[in-house]
Design an enzyme around this catalytic site. Structure first.
Site, PDB file in Angstrom:
ATOM      1  N   PHE A  23      28.302  36.945   5.989  1.00 59.10           N
ATOM      2  CA  PHE A  23      29.395  37.722   6.570  1.00 59.10           C
ATOM      3  C   PHE A  23      30.091  36.959   7.692  1.00 59.10           C
ATOM      4  CE2 PHE A  23      26.185  40.679   5.062  1.00 59.10           C
ATOM      5  CZ  PHE A  23      26.920  41.584   4.309  1.00 59.10           C
ATOM      6  N   ASP A  24      31.413  37.065   7.733  1.00 60.94           N
ATOM      7  CA  ASP A  24      32.175  36.749   8.919  1.00 60.94           C
ATOM      8  C   ASP A  24      32.011  37.942   9.874  1.00 60.94           C
ATOM      9  OD1 ASP A  24      34.226  35.542  10.601  1.00 60.94           O
ATOM     10  OD2 ASP A  24      35.528  37.142   9.863  1.00 60.94           O
ATOM     11  N   LYS A  25      32.327  37.753  11.155  1.00 61.57           N
ATOM     12  CA  LYS A  25      32.150  38.849  12.124  1.00 61.57           C
ATOM     13  C   LYS A  25      33.434  39.644  12.317  1.00 61.57           C
ATOM     14  CE  LYS A  25      31.947  38.117  16.625  1.00 61.57           C
ATOM     15  NZ  LYS A  25      32.971  39.046  17.184  1.00 61.57           N
TER      16      LYS A  25
ATOM     17  N   VAL B  71      31.636  37.400   2.642  1.00 64.39           N
ATOM     18  CA  VAL B  71      32.521  38.514   2.966  1.00 64.39           C
ATOM     19  C   VAL B  71      33.322  38.155   4.206  1.00 64.39           C
ATOM     20  CG1 VAL B  71      32.674  41.004   3.306  1.00 64.39           C
ATOM     21  CG2 VAL B  71      30.710  40.040   2.100  1.00 64.39           C
TER      22      VAL B  71
END
Length: 617
Positions: free
Chosen positions: A310-312, A507
């Site tokens: 995941f990106d933040k 994501v």
């Protein structure tokens, strides 16, 4: 002629569908059987032309392709005058090809979008400080460039003069602009929101970080496009076996009719129809529920994912900084908040915008003698009081005293990854404001659902500080978390996971995420993200609804299971029919076709079950 027909394949697909619909209406509504059969024959021939062309082309290259498989099914059905089956098989296969063609077009559009966002012009400082506008392609290492407020930074380099805030969302994905001053690095493609900078060019053109993003996307997508669809791999073995079996039977029995019977019964009509029905039903269900799955190959790969990265910002978080905590050190908190809002309305800083939004109902006071301390904050006079708003460094540099409790509060909030704004009134600390990009609602439950569905590792990659990343990872129960990651670092980490044997989904929502989205086995974009991220991805969560991620994974798994069920049903029926030809006295073409049609109906009904799919609680 061949080029013309293949170029208009989509129009042929639409024509075939219209003719089939008219034929069914004539047959079932008006009992015009003969006219219906003529139309189905026309649909089969017209729709079959591009398929036969592709099959012949593949044969010239000594490839037994899916086109040949479908050609046999169509010709076999036409031979026994089963025009209904030949027409349906023709349309469904053409429709699948159209979906694939559209996906490839989106992939090309993504790269074009990235290229269009790259800087085109730059202001170069020459002899005697003469500034000239030049094409970015003409820049060289060592050039000195001028960037003004609102301008796009054209190269990777170092600031040699000036100050300002640079929005680096295109590179790091972080929503907060970064203060830049002498000796700080800057990146091509980022925006100078305010200030003026002189930059010493270190990397230009394709060598810049932004240029590398484009290169990474192109390389990852090229590697992906070489993957064969499952049905192609299956047909590589199945089609030659059926052909060989028919030839052997003809050679042994000298019966052309028996050989044709085997070809007809061996034509995998249910196989050809079953896979598209499963995929189209799954795609339709997803679209209805805000999940865009880009094609059948995406569904199959997505169902096998075991690791999600995941990106933040904008993915796990909402993407907009908000005031999340306020500590007051004064009895006059309301007055201190009024001073704070009054000063922050003089600023364009993103943290100031978050504070103004949080306290938009507070009326401001007149502000005078405003002095901006670049990178630290603002000092101003409000209602006769000297008010300082900014970082702990700003207050300490102006001899504001911090007691032990204040120091402890600052340390604790910094360790939690908050951005801090302190307010001093009359030389004393009055307020401590903590701001952060808040997590999406109920995201912990969504992540737990993913783990229950077989995702063994949940990993966070962010351009933010490691301390902030660690806090979020702890809150969400993630397996691993890494901060200070540039786009190339994220893509490299995804590639490393793949080399370890993991099937990886990434994501994200930003331009900076596009290399990782393309590199991953499955790229998943939030619908409110950049167009490039959406076009580069394989799955899009419309309206950025993170709750749809478990639904999307569950739907992909259900669709893949359904597809396998239809394949098993189709193959089992073909085996049953072929065994019946050799080992029974009652099997003939009429009975075989009855069972054959029944299997087609079964796989269609099985595939349509996906239209009612819901994620189990």
């Amino acid at each position: 002629m061949k080029r013309y027909i293949l170029k208009h394949r989509n129009q042929i697909t639409i024509f075939t569908l219209v003719v089939i619909v008219v034929a069914f209406v004539l047959h079932y509504a008006f009992h015009q059987t003969q006219q219906s059969e003529i139309l189905l024959l026309v649909a089969s021939i017209v729709g079959g032309i591009p398929i036969w062309m592709q099959a012949l082309e593949a044969l010239r290259l000594k490839i037994i392709s899916i086109d040949l498989l479908v050609s046999i099914a169509i010709i076999g059905a036409l031979t026994i005058q089963n025009y209904e089956e030949s027409a349906i098989v023709t349309f469904l296969f053409l429709f699948g090809l159209s979906l694939e063609q559209r996906t490839l077009a989106k992939t090309r559009l993504a790269i074009q979008e990235l290229v269009s966002m790259a800087p085109k012009r730059a202001l170069r400082v020459g002899v005697d400080d003469v500034v000239e506008e030049v094409d970015v392609d003409d820049l060289q290492f060592g050039d000195v460039l001028l960037v003004k407020t609102g301008g796009q930074i054209p190269v990777d380099g170092l600031v040699i003069a000036g100050e300002g805030y640079s929005n680096e969302a295109t590179i790091t994905g972080e929503s907060l602009p970064v203060f830049k001053q002498k000796d700080d690095p800057v990146y091509a493609g980022t925006i100078l929101e305010n200030g003026t900078l002189r930059i010493y060019a270190q990397k230009v053109g394709e060598d810049t970080t932004f240029g590398k993003i484009i290169e990474l996307v192109e390389e990852a997508q090229d590697a992906k496009s070489q993957a064969e669809r499952f049905i192609d791999r299956f047909s590589k073995y199945y089609t030659p076996v059926v052909l060989l079996l028919a030839l052997v039977v003809w050679w042994v029995s000298q019966s052309v009719e028996l050989a044709i019977t085997i070809l007809v019964l061996g034509c995998p009509g249910a196989l050809v129809i079953g896979v598209p029905v499963s995929n189209v039903s799954g795609l339709g269900n997803g679209a209805k529920h805000g999940v865009l799955l880009k094609g059948s190959s995406v569904i199959q790969s997505f169902s096998k994912v075991d690791t999600m990265v995941f990106d933040k910002t904008g993915t796990l978080t909402v993407g907009n900084p908000e005031v999340v905590h306020v500590i007051s050190y004064t009895k006059k908190q309301d007055q201190a908040l009024q001073y704070l809002v009054s000063v922050e309305r003089e600023s364009q800083h993103p943290l100031a915008k978050a504070i103004i939004e949080a306290y938009k109902d507070i009326q401001s006071l007149p502000v005078s003698q405003t002095r901006v301390i670049r990178g630290d904050g603002i000092i101003a006079k409000v209602a006769g009081e000297v008010v300082m708003v900014g970082t702990p460094t700003l207050l300490k540099n102006h001899q504001v005293i911090f007691d032990k409790q204040m120091e402890a509060d600052i340390a604790e909030l910094e360790n939690q990854g908050h951005s801090l704004v302190l307010v001093s009134v009359g030389g004393s600390v009055a307020l401590l404001i903590a701001i952060r990009d808040v997590l999406r609602q109920d995201i912990v439950k969504d992540l737990l659902d993913l783990q229950k569905m077989g995702i063994s590792d949940l990993v966070l990659l962010s351009g933010d500080s490691q301390s902030a990343v660690d806090v979020i990872a702890h809150q969400l129960g993630l397996s691993k978390a890494f901060g200070k990651m540039l786009p190339k670092d994220k893509a490299a980490y995804v590639k490393e996971l793949q080399q370890q044997g993991h099937v990886v989904a990434f994501v994200g929502d930003g331009i900076n995420d596009s290399p990782s989205l393309a590199q991953a086995d499955i790229g998943i974009a939030m619908g409110s993200g950049t167009d490039v991220a959406i076009e580069t991805s394989d799955v899009v969560l419309m309206n950025s609804d993170f709750h749809k991620l478990p639904y999307a994974l569950g739907l992909a798994k259900a669709t893949n299971r359904n597809m396998k069920q239809n394949i098993i049903i189709a193959i089992a029926v073909v085996i049953f029919l072929l065994l019946g030809v050799f080992f029974s006295q009652w099997m003939n073409m009429a009975i075989g076709m009855f069972v054959h049609e029944g299997s087609i109906l079964v796989v269609i009904l099985n595939g349509m079950r996906l239209l009612k799919y819901k994620l189990k609680k």
